[in-house]
Write an enzyme that holds these catalytic residues in place. Sequence first.
Site, mmCIF file in Angstrom:
data_model
loop_
_atom_site.group_PDB
_atom_site.id
_atom_site.type_symbol
_atom_site.label_atom_id
_atom_site.label_comp_id
_atom_site.label_asym_id
_atom_site.label_seq_id
_atom_site.Cartn_x
_atom_site.Cartn_y
_atom_site.Cartn_z
ATOM 1 N N ASP A 21 -3.047 -0.690 25.392
ATOM 2 C CA ASP A 21 -4.088 -0.234 24.467
ATOM 3 C C ASP A 21 -5.271 -1.200 24.462
ATOM 4 O O ASP A 21 -5.110 -2.399 24.680
ATOM 5 C CB ASP A 21 -3.487 -0.114 23.058
ATOM 6 N N HIS A 38 -11.499 1.899 31.034
ATOM 7 C CA HIS A 38 -10.326 2.521 31.652
ATOM 8 C C HIS A 38 -10.166 2.070 33.107
ATOM 9 O O HIS A 38 -9.051 1.851 33.577
ATOM 10 C CB HIS A 38 -10.422 4.045 31.565
ATOM 11 N N LEU A 132 11.794 -2.543 41.867
ATOM 12 C CA LEU A 132 11.240 -2.339 40.524
ATOM 13 C C LEU A 132 11.180 -0.849 40.241
ATOM 14 O O LEU A 132 10.660 -0.077 41.049
ATOM 15 C CB LEU A 132 9.826 -2.930 40.435
HETATM 16 C C1 IPE Z 1 -1.324 4.767 22.527
HETATM 17 O O1 IPE Z 1 -2.615 4.344 22.300
HETATM 18 C C2 IPE Z 1 -1.242 5.571 23.780
HETATM 19 C C3 IPE Z 1 -1.483 4.842 25.029
HETATM 20 C C4 IPE Z 1 -1.715 3.564 25.133
HETATM 21 C C5 IPE Z 1 -1.446 5.626 26.214
HETATM 22 P P1 IPE Z 1 -3.637 5.135 21.345
HETATM 23 O O2 IPE Z 1 -4.910 4.406 21.404
HETATM 24 O O3 IPE Z 1 -3.646 6.575 21.712
HETATM 25 O O4 IPE Z 1 -2.904 4.985 19.938
HETATM 26 P P2 IPE Z 1 -3.478 5.056 18.449
HETATM 27 O O5 IPE Z 1 -4.319 6.306 18.356
HETATM 28 O O6 IPE Z 1 -4.299 3.835 18.239
HETATM 29 O O7 IPE Z 1 -2.263 5.076 17.584
HETATM 30 C C1 IPE Z 2 -5.783 2.765 25.985
HETATM 31 O O1 IPE Z 2 -7.030 2.365 25.559
HETATM 32 C C2 IPE Z 2 -5.851 3.861 27.027
HETATM 33 C C3 IPE Z 2 -5.419 5.184 26.541
HETATM 34 C C4 IPE Z 2 -4.929 5.448 25.378
HETATM 35 C C5 IPE Z 2 -5.578 6.299 27.463
HETATM 36 P P1 IPE Z 2 -7.845 3.175 24.451
HETATM 37 O O2 IPE Z 2 -8.696 4.183 25.146
HETATM 38 O O3 IPE Z 2 -6.948 3.720 23.412
HETATM 39 O O4 IPE Z 2 -8.753 2.012 23.875
HETATM 40 P P2 IPE Z 2 -9.103 1.725 22.341
HETATM 41 O O5 IPE Z 2 -7.813 1.713 21.589
HETATM 42 O O6 IPE Z 2 -10.011 2.826 21.892
HETATM 43 O O7 IPE Z 2 -9.761 0.390 22.375
HETATM 44 MG MG MG Z 3 -6.236 2.976 21.663
#
Ligand code: IPE
Ligand code: IPE
Ligand code: MG
Length: 242
Positions: A21, A38, A132
């Site tokens: 995240d 990303h 792995l």
């Molecule tokens: C969780 O992250 C899902 C992934 C890392 C793929 P999110 O960014 O979607 O989670 P919330 O919305 O903060 O709970």
């Molecule tokens: C994690 O990063 C990737 C996915 C959930 C696909 P985020 O896109 O959730 O990044 P933040 O949480 O908004 O910083």
């Molecule tokens: Mg996120």
Amino acid sequence: MEALPSSAGVAVPVHVAIIMDGNGRWAKARGLPRTIGHQRGAEAVRRTVRGAAELGIGYLTLFGFSSENWKRPAAEIDDLMGLLRLYLRGEIAELDRNGVRLRVVGERERLGPEIVRLIEDAEERTRSNARLNLTVALSYGGRAEIARAARLIAAAVKAGEFEVEDIDETCFARYLLTAGIPDPDLLIRTSGEQRISNFLLWQSAYTELLFLDRLWPDFSKDDLEDAVREFSRRDRRYGASA
Ligand code: IPE
Ligand code: IPE
Ligand code: MG
């Protein structure tokens, strides 16, 4: 940072799961579009997979896209699916060379026929690798997975394959998408959020949780080694007395 010497008695977790995240916040902090976050996140995936294999971790499960992430704007979803196609096309040969077995868990049909085909090819190609076990959770939700298992079990009972009384935890786990994969020993979430966000709900019953402030694109092999060290200091009791 020194490498993890095998003689140091550090208990390397068999299975590490990561909620990757913070890509969006990483980009925002730099005034960049989320898509760059990303992209850098995909580079962190490459580093982490390599690092996990080098550390002797047997199973690595990465949360790449949740069932709930479909709520995001179409343009962001397109960017993420584009990156996924690039990853599957560009990394499989190296994963295969390095003895990595790839599995994908989640509602893969929602990812579209092209990605489904790339996933099937990758799973088939890496099927006999054992260094792995890399599992990527895509369009994955823990509750959806549990509901699906319940449906399959109900159908099996209806078909007379076994009795209601035979349904126990071991039986249930066989109907999860992760059947055959041990439960995670360590679950890491980056970005400072301290929640599970519907990841591996059943499987993480006794998993050690580690929440890091690091944003996913900055996650390094040193961070993974630190996490393994922290894990080795934890005292796991599984409900028994100390
Ligand atoms: C969780 O992250 C899902 C992934 C890392 C793929 P999110 O960014 O979607 O989670 P919330 O919305 O903060 O709970
Ligand atoms: C994690 O990063 C990737 C996915 C959930 C696909 P985020 O896109 O959730 O990044 P933040 O949480 O908004 O910083
Ligand atoms: Mg996120």
